[in-house]
Structure formats: C-alpha cells, structure tokens
Scaffold this motif. Structure first.
Motif, PDB file in Angstrom:
ATOM      1  N   LYS A  83     -24.070  17.774   8.676  1.00  0.00           N
ATOM      2  CA  LYS A  83     -23.732  16.764   9.939  1.00  0.00           C
ATOM      3  C   LYS A  83     -22.331  16.782  10.087  1.00  0.00           C
ATOM      4  O   LYS A  83     -21.341  16.808  11.082  1.00  0.00           O
ATOM      5  CB  LYS A  83     -24.142  15.343   9.886  1.00  0.00           C
ATOM      6  CG  LYS A  83     -23.972  14.315  10.895  1.00  0.00           C
ATOM      7  CD  LYS A  83     -24.495  13.045  10.583  1.00  0.00           C
ATOM      8  CE  LYS A  83     -24.239  12.162  11.629  1.00  0.00           C
ATOM      9  NZ  LYS A  83     -24.930  10.833  11.489  1.00  0.00           N
ATOM     10  N   GLU A  84     -21.288  16.613   8.810  1.00  0.00           N
ATOM     11  CA  GLU A  84     -20.002  16.674   8.968  1.00  0.00           C
ATOM     12  C   GLU A  84     -19.406  17.906   9.351  1.00  0.00           C
ATOM     13  O   GLU A  84     -18.243  17.928   9.794  1.00  0.00           O
ATOM     14  CB  GLU A  84     -19.288  16.388   7.702  1.00  0.00           C
ATOM     15  CG  GLU A  84     -19.669  14.752   7.210  1.00  0.00           C
ATOM     16  CD  GLU A  84     -19.151  14.607   5.954  1.00  0.00           C
ATOM     17  OE1 GLU A  84     -18.506  15.300   4.825  1.00  0.00           O
ATOM     18  OE2 GLU A  84     -19.324  13.218   5.526  1.00  0.00           O
ATOM     19  N   LEU A  85     -19.720  18.937   9.168  1.00  0.00           N
ATOM     20  CA  LEU A  85     -19.407  20.263   9.529  1.00  0.00           C
ATOM     21  C   LEU A  85     -20.010  20.601  10.933  1.00  0.00           C
ATOM     22  O   LEU A  85     -19.526  21.659  11.528  1.00  0.00           O
ATOM     23  CB  LEU A  85     -20.254  21.406   8.712  1.00  0.00           C
ATOM     24  CG  LEU A  85     -19.621  21.573   7.105  1.00  0.00           C
ATOM     25  CD1 LEU A  85     -20.445  22.461   6.393  1.00  0.00           C
ATOM     26  CD2 LEU A  85     -18.096  21.899   7.314  1.00  0.00           C
ATOM     27  N   GLY A  86     -20.685  19.720  11.644  1.00  0.00           N
ATOM     28  CA  GLY A  86     -20.879  19.864  13.139  1.00  0.00           C
ATOM     29  C   GLY A  86     -22.250  20.310  13.437  1.00  0.00           C
ATOM     30  O   GLY A  86     -22.562  20.740  14.531  1.00  0.00           O
ATOM     31  N   HIS A  87     -23.371  20.577  12.498  1.00  0.00           N
ATOM     32  CA  HIS A  87     -24.507  20.778  12.708  1.00  0.00           C
ATOM     33  C   HIS A  87     -25.301  19.699  12.954  1.00  0.00           C
ATOM     34  O   HIS A  87     -25.590  18.988  11.863  1.00  0.00           O
ATOM     35  CB  HIS A  87     -25.002  21.791  11.681  1.00  0.00           C
ATOM     36  CG  HIS A  87     -24.123  22.893  11.460  1.00  0.00           C
ATOM     37  ND1 HIS A  87     -24.156  24.067  12.363  1.00  0.00           N
ATOM     38  CD2 HIS A  87     -23.207  23.238  10.316  1.00  0.00           C
ATOM     39  CE1 HIS A  87     -23.563  25.002  12.050  1.00  0.00           C
ATOM     40  NE2 HIS A  87     -23.022  24.471  10.528  1.00  0.00           N
ATOM     41  N   GLU A  88     -25.637  19.549  14.260  1.00  0.00           N
ATOM     42  CA  GLU A  88     -26.533  18.141  14.469  1.00  0.00           C
ATOM     43  C   GLU A  88     -27.994  18.529  14.186  1.00  0.00           C
ATOM     44  O   GLU A  88     -28.756  19.513  14.560  1.00  0.00           O
ATOM     45  CB  GLU A  88     -26.479  17.925  15.736  1.00  0.00           C
ATOM     46  CG  GLU A  88     -25.187  17.331  16.065  1.00  0.00           C
ATOM     47  CD  GLU A  88     -24.938  16.086  15.432  1.00  0.00           C
ATOM     48  OE1 GLU A  88     -25.665  15.241  15.278  1.00  0.00           O
ATOM     49  OE2 GLU A  88     -23.603  15.923  14.992  1.00  0.00           O
ATOM     50  N   TYR A  89     -28.639  17.499  13.640  1.00  0.00           N
ATOM     51  CA  TYR A  89     -30.160  17.397  13.459  1.00  0.00           C
ATOM     52  C   TYR A  89     -30.923  17.034  14.874  1.00  0.00           C
ATOM     53  O   TYR A  89     -30.778  15.989  15.080  1.00  0.00           O
ATOM     54  CB  TYR A  89     -30.672  16.413  12.310  1.00  0.00           C
ATOM     55  CG  TYR A  89     -32.043  16.612  11.954  1.00  0.00           C
ATOM     56  CD1 TYR A  89     -32.470  17.759  11.150  1.00  0.00           C
ATOM     57  CD2 TYR A  89     -32.842  15.678  12.464  1.00  0.00           C
ATOM     58  CE1 TYR A  89     -33.975  17.880  10.689  1.00  0.00           C
ATOM     59  CE2 TYR A  89     -34.161  15.619  12.159  1.00  0.00           C
ATOM     60  CZ  TYR A  89     -34.612  16.680  11.385  1.00  0.00           C
ATOM     61  OH  TYR A  89     -36.118  16.511  10.919  1.00  0.00           O
ATOM     62  N   ILE A  90     -31.807  17.856  15.372  1.00  0.00           N
ATOM     63  CA  ILE A  90     -32.608  17.750  16.638  1.00  0.00           C
ATOM     64  C   ILE A  90     -33.777  16.902  16.200  1.00  0.00           C
ATOM     65  O   ILE A  90     -34.489  17.554  15.449  1.00  0.00           O
ATOM     66  CB  ILE A  90     -32.711  18.944  17.211  1.00  0.00           C
ATOM     67  CG1 ILE A  90     -31.693  19.783  17.477  1.00  0.00           C
ATOM     68  CG2 ILE A  90     -33.164  18.632  18.716  1.00  0.00           C
ATOM     69  CD1 ILE A  90     -31.659  21.103  17.991  1.00  0.00           C
ATOM     70  N   ILE A  91     -33.886  15.731  16.595  1.00  0.00           N
ATOM     71  CA  ILE A  91     -35.048  14.814  16.074  1.00  0.00           C
ATOM     72  C   ILE A  91     -36.229  15.451  16.731  1.00  0.00           C
ATOM     73  O   ILE A  91     -37.471  15.461  16.144  1.00  0.00           O
ATOM     74  CB  ILE A  91     -34.555  13.554  16.489  1.00  0.00           C
ATOM     75  CG1 ILE A  91     -33.539  13.204  15.691  1.00  0.00           C
ATOM     76  CG2 ILE A  91     -35.714  12.698  16.151  1.00  0.00           C
ATOM     77  CD1 ILE A  91     -32.966  11.577  15.715  1.00  0.00           C
ATOM     78  N   SER A  92     -36.079  15.764  18.169  1.00  0.00           N
ATOM     79  CA  SER A  92     -37.341  16.224  18.618  1.00  0.00           C
ATOM     80  C   SER A  92     -38.084  17.391  18.100  1.00  0.00           C
ATOM     81  O   SER A  92     -39.303  17.415  18.298  1.00  0.00           O
ATOM     82  CB  SER A  92     -36.891  16.375  20.376  1.00  0.00           C
ATOM     83  OG  SER A  92     -36.019  17.496  20.415  1.00  0.00           O
ATOM     84  N   THR A  93     -37.215  18.378  17.883  1.00  0.00           N
ATOM     85  CA  THR A  93     -37.843  19.469  17.149  1.00  0.00           C
ATOM     86  C   THR A  93     -37.743  19.393  15.397  1.00  0.00           C
ATOM     87  O   THR A  93     -38.289  20.285  14.702  1.00  0.00           O
ATOM     88  CB  THR A  93     -37.105  20.764  17.513  1.00  0.00           C
ATOM     89  OG1 THR A  93     -35.681  20.717  17.074  1.00  0.00           O
ATOM     90  CG2 THR A  93     -37.093  21.009  18.908  1.00  0.00           C
TER      91      THR A  93
END
Length: 126
Positions: A83-93
């Motif tokens: 998350k800090e590196l800029g990779h967002e966790y996509i909740i819908s998928t």
C-alpha cells in the motif's frame, strides 16, 4: 516580492494496532504459507494466507506463482508495504492489478515469484 505559503502535508503514520501483535509472530503455531496466485484472464494477482488454494485454482482459474512460509504478521506487513509503495488492494475483485512493478516489489520484499525470473533475465548482446 511574491511570497507563497504552502501547507505542509503530513503522511498518516502506521500505528502498531494496524499490524498483528508481535506475540503472533513469535508463536510457531501461527506460521503458515502465504500464497501468491495469478489469473491471466483479467490480470489479477491474489495474495492469500493460510487458505486451501485448491478451490481458487480449480474454480476461479488461478495459477500459483509463488509461496513463502510466514506468519499473519508477515502477511499484514506485506499488505501495508504494498500500500505504501502505491499498489492499491481492489476490494471488489479481492486482489491486486498485475504489473511488472508489483512483481518486482514482491520480489524485493522477500516474496519470490516464478515470473520474477523472467523479468530480471538480462539479454546479452554481442
């Protein structure tokens, strides 16, 4: 003279309560495998902890590209680092969007992947 005042933007610090307690890390009973799964149909990368992945592989079409022995704390720290590196966790998928940069970051923080070998392979020209 033009003088502009800029507001300082402070990044929210991560509190220790967001990470699993250290006692879980020290306990041998919480050690399990952290799996990295990939599905080529929609370029989705899924990272799961202590789960039977046979159902994901057979029903959802995922392929295992990496695994590492770790605890729940390692899993939480990895998610926070991504998350800090800029990779967002996509909740819908329920996963991450696949990218070469994501694979490189996973490899750098200690989660080996099969496709990382292909990415870092150097071409030798004569």
């Amino acid at each position: 003279m033009n003088c502009h005042l800029y507001k300082k933007k402070y990044v929210k610090r991560i509190s220790l309560s967001e990470i699993s307690p250290l006692s879980n890390f020290e306990s041998k009973s919480t050690s399990s495998l952290i799996y990295i799964l990939f599905r080529a149909a929609d370029n989705k990368l899924k990272i799961v902890f202590n789960k039977k992945i046979d159902q994901d592989i057979s029903n959802e079409g995922f392929k295992e590209i990496g695994r590492k022995l770790g605890s729940r704390r390692d899993y939480d720290l990895m998610k926070l680092t991504l998350k800090e590196l800029g990779h967002e966790y996509i909740i819908s998928t329920q996963g991450y969007k696949y990218s070469i940069l994501l694979i490189r970051h996973l490899n750098t923080i200690g989660f080996p992947t099969i496709s990382a070998k292909k990415i870092f392979k150097k071409k030798i020209t004569i």
